[in-house]
Design a protein around this motif. Structure first.
Motif, PDB file in Angstrom:
ATOM      1  N   CYS A   1       0.857  -1.510   0.112  1.00 41.91           N
ATOM      2  CA  CYS A   1      -0.399  -0.125  -0.147  1.00 41.91           C
ATOM      3  C   CYS A   1       0.838   1.544  -0.106  1.00 41.91           C
ATOM      4  O   CYS A   1       2.285   1.172   0.269  1.00 41.91           O
ATOM      5  CB  CYS A   1      -0.879  -0.072   1.017  1.00 41.91           C
ATOM      6  N   VAL A   2       0.488   2.263  -0.326  1.00 44.07           N
ATOM      7  CA  VAL A   2       0.853   3.672   0.060  1.00 44.07           C
ATOM      8  C   VAL A   2      -0.337   4.368   1.050  1.00 44.07           C
ATOM      9  O   VAL A   2      -1.163   4.489   0.806  1.00 44.07           O
ATOM     10  CB  VAL A   2       1.406   4.502  -1.117  1.00 44.07           C
ATOM     11  N   VAL A   3       0.619   4.487   1.892  1.00 38.00           N
ATOM     12  CA  VAL A   3       0.163   5.109   3.234  1.00 38.00           C
ATOM     13  C   VAL A   3       0.283   7.213   3.064  1.00 38.00           C
ATOM     14  O   VAL A   3       1.073   7.308   2.414  1.00 38.00           O
ATOM     15  CB  VAL A   3       0.999   4.846   4.255  1.00 38.00           C
ATOM     16  N   THR A   4      -0.941   7.996   2.727  1.00 39.58           N
ATOM     17  CA  THR A   4      -0.861   9.105   2.498  1.00 39.58           C
ATOM     18  C   THR A   4      -0.927   9.662   3.955  1.00 39.58           C
ATOM     19  O   THR A   4      -1.892   9.303   4.670  1.00 39.58           O
ATOM     20  CB  THR A   4      -1.785   9.276   1.504  1.00 39.58           C
ATOM     21  N   SER A   5      -0.885  11.670   3.943  1.00 44.91           N
ATOM     22  CA  SER A   5      -0.963  12.608   5.055  1.00 44.91           C
ATOM     23  C   SER A   5      -1.559  13.522   3.973  1.00 44.91           C
ATOM     24  O   SER A   5      -0.365  13.783   2.958  1.00 44.91           O
ATOM     25  CB  SER A   5      -1.223  11.904   6.478  1.00 44.91           C
TER      26      SER A   5
ATOM     27  N   THR B   1       6.438  11.270   5.867  1.00 44.33           N
ATOM     28  CA  THR B   1       5.065  10.549   5.772  1.00 44.33           C
ATOM     29  C   THR B   1       4.510  10.976   7.300  1.00 44.33           C
ATOM     30  O   THR B   1       3.266  10.377   7.878  1.00 44.33           O
ATOM     31  CB  THR B   1       4.945   9.374   5.453  1.00 44.33           C
ATOM     32  N   LEU B   2       5.263   9.980   8.765  1.00 40.43           N
ATOM     33  CA  LEU B   2       4.658   9.356   9.905  1.00 40.43           C
ATOM     34  C   LEU B   2       4.775  11.138  10.220  1.00 40.43           C
ATOM     35  O   LEU B   2       3.801  11.430  11.623  1.00 40.43           O
ATOM     36  CB  LEU B   2       6.125   8.915  10.745  1.00 40.43           C
ATOM     37  N   ALA B   3       5.243  12.094   9.914  1.00 36.56           N
ATOM     38  CA  ALA B   3       5.767  13.435  11.001  1.00 36.56           C
ATOM     39  C   ALA B   3       3.940  14.092  10.745  1.00 36.56           C
ATOM     40  O   ALA B   3       3.517  14.562  11.048  1.00 36.56           O
ATOM     41  CB  ALA B   3       6.432  14.747   9.511  1.00 36.56           C
TER      42      ALA B   3
ATOM     43  N   ALA C   1       1.488  20.076   7.370  1.00 38.50           N
ATOM     44  CA  ALA C   1       0.732  21.192   8.898  1.00 38.50           C
ATOM     45  C   ALA C   1       1.155  22.482   7.655  1.00 38.50           C
ATOM     46  O   ALA C   1       0.351  23.322   7.562  1.00 38.50           O
ATOM     47  CB  ALA C   1       1.303  21.117   9.484  1.00 38.50           C
ATOM     48  N   ASP C   2       2.139  21.899   6.541  1.00 40.93           N
ATOM     49  CA  ASP C   2       1.923  22.881   5.280  1.00 40.93           C
ATOM     50  C   ASP C   2       1.240  22.952   4.674  1.00 40.93           C
ATOM     51  O   ASP C   2       0.680  23.811   3.133  1.00 40.93           O
ATOM     52  CB  ASP C   2       3.229  23.272   4.771  1.00 40.93           C
ATOM     53  N   GLY C   3       0.079  21.682   4.489  1.00 41.75           N
ATOM     54  CA  GLY C   3      -0.969  21.799   3.361  1.00 41.75           C
ATOM     55  C   GLY C   3      -0.428  20.496   2.237  1.00 41.75           C
ATOM     56  O   GLY C   3      -1.194  20.299   1.491  1.00 41.75           O
ATOM     57  N   LEU C   4       0.610  20.797   1.906  1.00 44.07           N
ATOM     58  CA  LEU C   4       1.369  19.176   1.344  1.00 44.07           C
ATOM     59  C   LEU C   4       0.969  18.302   0.877  1.00 44.07           C
ATOM     60  O   LEU C   4       1.151  17.911   2.777  1.00 44.07           O
ATOM     61  CB  LEU C   4       2.860  20.021   0.718  1.00 44.07           C
ATOM     62  N   PRO C   5       0.533  16.839   0.040  1.00 42.24           N
ATOM     63  CA  PRO C   5       0.958  15.612   0.302  1.00 42.24           C
ATOM     64  C   PRO C   5       1.785  15.083   0.969  1.00 42.24           C
ATOM     65  O   PRO C   5       3.238  14.960   0.280  1.00 42.24           O
ATOM     66  CB  PRO C   5      -0.014  15.450  -0.657  1.00 42.24           C
ATOM     67  N   ARG C   6       2.193  14.115   1.437  1.00 39.83           N
ATOM     68  CA  ARG C   6       3.193  13.017   1.959  1.00 39.83           C
ATOM     69  C   ARG C   6       2.421  11.102   1.667  1.00 39.83           C
ATOM     70  O   ARG C   6       1.372  11.585   2.098  1.00 39.83           O
ATOM     71  CB  ARG C   6       3.428  13.539   3.010  1.00 39.83           C
ATOM     72  N   GLY C   7       3.591  10.301   1.782  1.00 42.43           N
ATOM     73  CA  GLY C   7       3.360   9.043   1.191  1.00 42.43           C
ATOM     74  C   GLY C   7       4.656   8.456   1.207  1.00 42.43           C
ATOM     75  O   GLY C   7       5.558   9.241   0.736  1.00 42.43           O
ATOM     76  N   MET C   8       4.627   6.914   1.297  1.00 39.95           N
ATOM     77  CA  MET C   8       5.513   6.632   1.099  1.00 39.95           C
ATOM     78  C   MET C   8       4.688   4.732   0.911  1.00 39.95           C
ATOM     79  O   MET C   8       3.889   4.635   1.702  1.00 39.95           O
ATOM     80  CB  MET C   8       6.203   6.287   3.061  1.00 39.95           C
TER      81      MET C   8
ATOM     82  N   THR D   1       0.856  15.410  12.820  1.00 42.36           N
ATOM     83  CA  THR D   1       0.276  16.459  12.815  1.00 42.36           C
ATOM     84  C   THR D   1      -0.893  16.845  12.856  1.00 42.36           C
ATOM     85  O   THR D   1      -2.177  16.954  13.305  1.00 42.36           O
ATOM     86  CB  THR D   1       1.016  17.086  11.796  1.00 42.36           C
ATOM     87  N   SER D   2      -1.091  15.947  12.090  1.00 38.69           N
ATOM     88  CA  SER D   2      -3.155  15.698  10.606  1.00 38.69           C
ATOM     89  C   SER D   2      -4.089  15.074  12.498  1.00 38.69           C
ATOM     90  O   SER D   2      -5.416  15.152  11.738  1.00 38.69           O
ATOM     91  CB  SER D   2      -2.878  15.346   9.772  1.00 38.69           C
ATOM     92  N   GLY D   3      -3.211  13.809  12.092  1.00 38.09           N
ATOM     93  CA  GLY D   3      -4.392  12.929  13.158  1.00 38.09           C
ATOM     94  C   GLY D   3      -4.789  11.587  12.433  1.00 38.09           C
ATOM     95  O   GLY D   3      -5.629  10.898  12.468  1.00 38.09           O
TER      96      GLY D   3
END
Length: 189
Positions: free
Chosen positions: A47-51, A86-88, A54-61, A92-94
């Motif tokens: 899978c790819v985990v995404t979130s 991604t973990l950060a 805080a700066d509004g940019l997407p993260r994923g791994m 941050t977003s929960g």
């Protein structure tokens, strides 16, 4: 070594056609490389985990450490590298999204494992109201949006438990698997 000691430690053999392939039956201390090798022999889905940071940019791994925990409430866990952006973002977003990749998404799995900072420019995604993170619209067969309910650090990873709030079925394709350090489709070819 006595005969009794030899008999109590049977040799492990691979009984596949073509003759047995010897596997060491010696005990050895667990090392990071040895542990990686052992776990590579346990195929799993990808899978790819995404979130969203805080700066509004997407993260994923890319992640293959995913597991169901509870049906009621519907809860799963993912294990993410402690130093990962991604973990950060998840912390941050929960919230986070689990994009279960289909068999045609090997390139995306490799892209999100590469650390390429432009990964979200290189694959289609969307974030609709109510989604926890980006949905990989072409590459995920199913997507789960989750809220963080618990975290636990262990060594260089953090286990994140997520209560699943929404499931989206995207494509009817077989899952992508990873084992023996190779990607493979579920379906037989």
């Amino acid at each position: 070594m006595s005969d009794a000691a030899t008999q109590s430690e049977p040799a492990l053999r691979d009984e596949r056609p073509g003759g047995p392939v010897g596997v060491s039956d010696r005990n050895a201390a667990a090392t990071p490389d040895g542990f990686r090798t052992m776990m590579s022999r346990f195929p799993t889905g990808v899978c790819v985990v995404t979130s969203v940071a805080a700066d509004g940019l997407p993260r994923g791994m890319t992640c293959s450490a995913v597991c169901s925990v509870s049906v009621d409430p519907p809860t799963l866990l993912v294990c993410l590298r402690a130093a990962s952006p991604t973990l950060a973002a998840v912390l941050t977003s929960g919230a986070f999204t689990v994009n279960l990749l289909h068999e045609g998404a090997q390139d995306v799995a490799e892209l999100f494992a590469s650390g390429n900072p432009d990964r979200f420019l290189m694959t289609p995604w969307e974030r609709t109201p109510g989604s926890a993170g980006p949905h990989l619209v072409q590459d995920a067969h199913t997507v789960a949006d989750c809220d963080v309910v618990l975290t636990q650090r262990m060594g260089d990873h953090v286990t994140v438990f997520g209560e699943t709030r929404r499931i989206t079925q995207r494509h009817v394709q077989e899952p992508l698997l990873y084992g023996l350090r190779q990607f493979r489709p579920w379906s037989r070819t």
